[in-house]
Design an enzyme around this catalytic site. Structure first.
Site, PDB file in Angstrom:
ATOM      1  N   LYS A  77     -19.022 -10.594 -32.567  1.00  0.00           N
ATOM      2  CA  LYS A  77     -19.811  -9.552 -31.892  1.00  0.00           C
ATOM      3  C   LYS A  77     -19.670  -9.553 -30.365  1.00  0.00           C
ATOM      4  CE  LYS A  77     -23.483  -9.060 -35.341  1.00  0.00           C
ATOM      5  NZ  LYS A  77     -24.921  -8.910 -35.550  1.00  0.00           N
ATOM      6  N   ASP A 113     -28.208  -3.213 -34.155  1.00  0.00           N
ATOM      7  CA  ASP A 113     -29.102  -4.211 -34.773  1.00  0.00           C
ATOM      8  C   ASP A 113     -30.545  -4.037 -34.293  1.00  0.00           C
ATOM      9  OD1 ASP A 113     -27.286  -5.590 -36.411  1.00  0.00           O
ATOM     10  OD2 ASP A 113     -26.667  -6.913 -34.774  1.00  0.00           O
TER      11      ASP A 113
HETATM   12  P1  NAP Z   1     -28.557 -17.497 -33.344  1.00  0.00           P
HETATM   13  O1  NAP Z   1     -27.954 -16.679 -32.249  1.00  0.00           O
HETATM   14  O2  NAP Z   1     -27.834 -18.707 -33.821  1.00  0.00           O
HETATM   15  O3  NAP Z   1     -30.043 -17.927 -32.850  1.00  0.00           O
HETATM   16  C1  NAP Z   1     -30.831 -18.757 -33.649  1.00  0.00           C
HETATM   17  C2  NAP Z   1     -32.257 -18.840 -33.076  1.00  0.00           C
HETATM   18  O4  NAP Z   1     -33.021 -19.641 -33.989  1.00  0.00           O
HETATM   19  C3  NAP Z   1     -32.355 -19.515 -31.715  1.00  0.00           C
HETATM   20  O5  NAP Z   1     -33.458 -18.998 -31.000  1.00  0.00           O
HETATM   21  C4  NAP Z   1     -32.611 -20.989 -32.115  1.00  0.00           C
HETATM   22  O6  NAP Z   1     -33.272 -21.723 -31.117  1.00  0.00           O
HETATM   23  C5  NAP Z   1     -33.539 -20.796 -33.297  1.00  0.00           C
HETATM   24  N1  NAP Z   1     -33.513 -21.927 -34.196  1.00  0.00           N
HETATM   25  C6  NAP Z   1     -32.513 -22.279 -35.057  1.00  0.00           C
HETATM   26  N2  NAP Z   1     -32.857 -23.404 -35.728  1.00  0.00           N
HETATM   27  C7  NAP Z   1     -34.093 -23.774 -35.275  1.00  0.00           C
HETATM   28  C8  NAP Z   1     -34.973 -24.841 -35.586  1.00  0.00           C
HETATM   29  N3  NAP Z   1     -34.650 -25.773 -36.496  1.00  0.00           N
HETATM   30  N4  NAP Z   1     -36.167 -24.891 -34.941  1.00  0.00           N
HETATM   31  C9  NAP Z   1     -36.503 -23.954 -34.021  1.00  0.00           C
HETATM   32  N5  NAP Z   1     -35.699 -22.917 -33.679  1.00  0.00           N
HETATM   33  C10 NAP Z   1     -34.508 -22.834 -34.306  1.00  0.00           C
HETATM   34  O7  NAP Z   1     -28.808 -16.610 -34.654  1.00  0.00           O
HETATM   35  P2  NAP Z   1     -29.084 -15.029 -34.720  1.00  0.00           P
HETATM   36  O8  NAP Z   1     -27.803 -14.303 -34.861  1.00  0.00           O
HETATM   37  O9  NAP Z   1     -29.994 -14.688 -33.599  1.00  0.00           O
HETATM   38  O10 NAP Z   1     -29.841 -14.888 -36.136  1.00  0.00           O
HETATM   39  C11 NAP Z   1     -31.147 -15.377 -36.310  1.00  0.00           C
HETATM   40  C12 NAP Z   1     -31.711 -14.942 -37.658  1.00  0.00           C
HETATM   41  O11 NAP Z   1     -31.835 -13.534 -37.706  1.00  0.00           O
HETATM   42  C13 NAP Z   1     -30.854 -15.328 -38.881  1.00  0.00           C
HETATM   43  O12 NAP Z   1     -31.683 -15.824 -39.875  1.00  0.00           O
HETATM   44  C14 NAP Z   1     -30.245 -14.028 -39.326  1.00  0.00           C
HETATM   45  O13 NAP Z   1     -30.040 -13.980 -40.736  1.00  0.00           O
HETATM   46  C15 NAP Z   1     -31.344 -13.048 -38.935  1.00  0.00           C
HETATM   47  N6  NAP Z   1     -30.769 -11.717 -38.736  1.00  0.00           N
HETATM   48  C16 NAP Z   1     -31.189 -10.730 -39.587  1.00  0.00           C
HETATM   49  C17 NAP Z   1     -30.647  -9.467 -39.449  1.00  0.00           C
HETATM   50  C18 NAP Z   1     -31.098  -8.379 -40.391  1.00  0.00           C
HETATM   51  O14 NAP Z   1     -30.366  -7.388 -40.532  1.00  0.00           O
HETATM   52  N7  NAP Z   1     -32.268  -8.495 -40.973  1.00  0.00           N
HETATM   53  C19 NAP Z   1     -29.687  -9.200 -38.462  1.00  0.00           C
HETATM   54  C20 NAP Z   1     -29.306 -10.230 -37.592  1.00  0.00           C
HETATM   55  C21 NAP Z   1     -29.852 -11.493 -37.756  1.00  0.00           C
HETATM   56  P3  NAP Z   1     -32.425 -22.528 -29.965  1.00  0.00           P
HETATM   57  O15 NAP Z   1     -32.074 -21.505 -28.913  1.00  0.00           O
HETATM   58  O16 NAP Z   1     -33.367 -23.561 -29.479  1.00  0.00           O
HETATM   59  O17 NAP Z   1     -31.197 -23.096 -30.648  1.00  0.00           O
END
Ligand code: NAP
Length: 290
Positions: A77, A113
């Site tokens: 992305k 998104d």
């Molecule tokens: P990302 O860029 O990897 O970000 C992950 C986020 O989660 C960060 O804020 C991270 O905190 C936090 N995190 C991860 N593990 C953690 C833990 N053990 N304790 C506390 N915080 C934690 O991922 P992303 O692309 O933003 O996606 C995040 C979620 O959104 C995923 O579950 C994805 O499936 C969902 N999503 C859904 C859609 C939809 O269409 N519904 C679309 C996009 C994403 P740190 O900064 O401290 O690492």
């Protein structure tokens, strides 16, 4: 099962697709092919497994083959932006593209998104975001799109809390031109919880297979909160279950997926997306695979 288009593929058929690594789990092909079929659009949508070192070639291929549109998913992305001709303002602020439109040979990058999430939140709950105080948990890629799109609706305040506080503060700083937004660490949460009306989980906590993890202690919630989760596998996360038990209104992440695809479809075709049937086909595929 993949829904077949309602016409024969012929020499007029337009090609669309999604690129990612991995990609075989993607439900975008069944959703978009259903949308094309329901709107009698002569087009097909396929999943391309593109490795990071092939990304530039893939985009050159899009130009060469005249592919009309692509969705872009993890891990491409951000990197894909370097190979496009134009980036929409929202995608530039978010720093990521999930939809490419091929407009007469010019490749334009959008991010659907965040706006997909907001359309889902509004349409599925009826909430008005203007004037609201909103807590966003997490500051990753999904949070960037969500915060940007929320701020377009003039909320009173968006507060971002994240495990890594610096990332929340940085995201708030990046979005500061668009409204009142602040980033904080967990220690400051108690000061604002009584003022917040909407709580949104954008972290991966609660997502399969870690379905018992929860992004926020439910002790902070009460029935005045609207609680939303971007995770849609499972459809109702433990966070939403706990919130529901406390009398909160809840909103799951499936709609975000559906509406990000609906916006892409609308940008590509100029037609209104058949959201109901897109949701039906994705839901039935999730149930089959549950
Ligand atoms: P990302 O860029 O990897 O970000 C992950 C986020 O989660 C960060 O804020 C991270 O905190 C936090 N995190 C991860 N593990 C953690 C833990 N053990 N304790 C506390 N915080 C934690 O991922 P992303 O692309 O933003 O996606 C995040 C979620 O959104 C995923 O579950 C994805 O499936 C969902 N999503 C859904 C859609 C939809 O269409 N519904 C679309 C996009 C994403 P740190 O900064 O401290 O690492």
């Amino acid at each position: 099962m993949v829904e077949a288009a309602s016409f024969f593929i012929n020499s007029e058929t337009d090609l669309y697709g999604v690129i990612g690594d991995p990609i075989r789990h993607s439900r975008s092909p069944i959703m978009l092919n259903r949308a094309f079929a329901d709107t009698s659009t002569n087009a097909v949508y396929v999943a391309f497994h593109v490795l990071p070192d092939q990304l530039q070639h893939a985009i050159e291929g899009m130009r060469a083959f005249g592919i009309k549109g692509l969705n872009v998913t993890i891990p491409h992305k951000e990197q894909v932006m370097a190979y496009l001709d134009e980036i929409d303002e929202g995608a530039r602020y978010i720093g990521a593209v999930n939809t490419i439109v091929n407009r007469d040979g010019k490749l334009i990058g959008y991010n659907t998104d965040g706006i997909g999430y907001v359309r889902s939140l509004q349409e599925e709950t009826g909430v008005t975001l203007a004037g609201k105080r909103i807590l966003v948990i997490g500051a990753g890629g999904a949070a960037r799109g969500v915060v940007y799109a929320l701020l377009q609706k003039q909320p009173e305040q968006v507060t971002i809390v994240n495990r890594t506080k610096d990332r929340a503060v940085r995201l708030a700083h990046d979005m500061a031109d668009h409204g009142k937004v602040e980033g904080m660490g967990w220690d400051d949460l108690g000061d604002i919880m009584n003022e917040v009306e909407i709580v949104i989980n954008t972290t991966s906590l609660g997502m399969h297979p870690q379905i018992d993890t929860i992004p926020l202690d439910p002790k902070w919630l009460n029935e005045s909160h609207l609680v939303s989760d971007l995770v849609y596998n499972p459809l109702k996360t433990r966070f939403l279950e706990e919130a529901e038990k406390l009398g909160c209104r809840i909103h799951g992440g499936l709609g975000m997926f559906i509406y990000q695809g609906a916006y892409a479809f609308e940008y590509w075709t100029g037609k209104q997306a058949p959201v109901k049937s897109m949701r039906e086909v994705v839901l039935s595929s999730l149930e089959v695979n549950a």
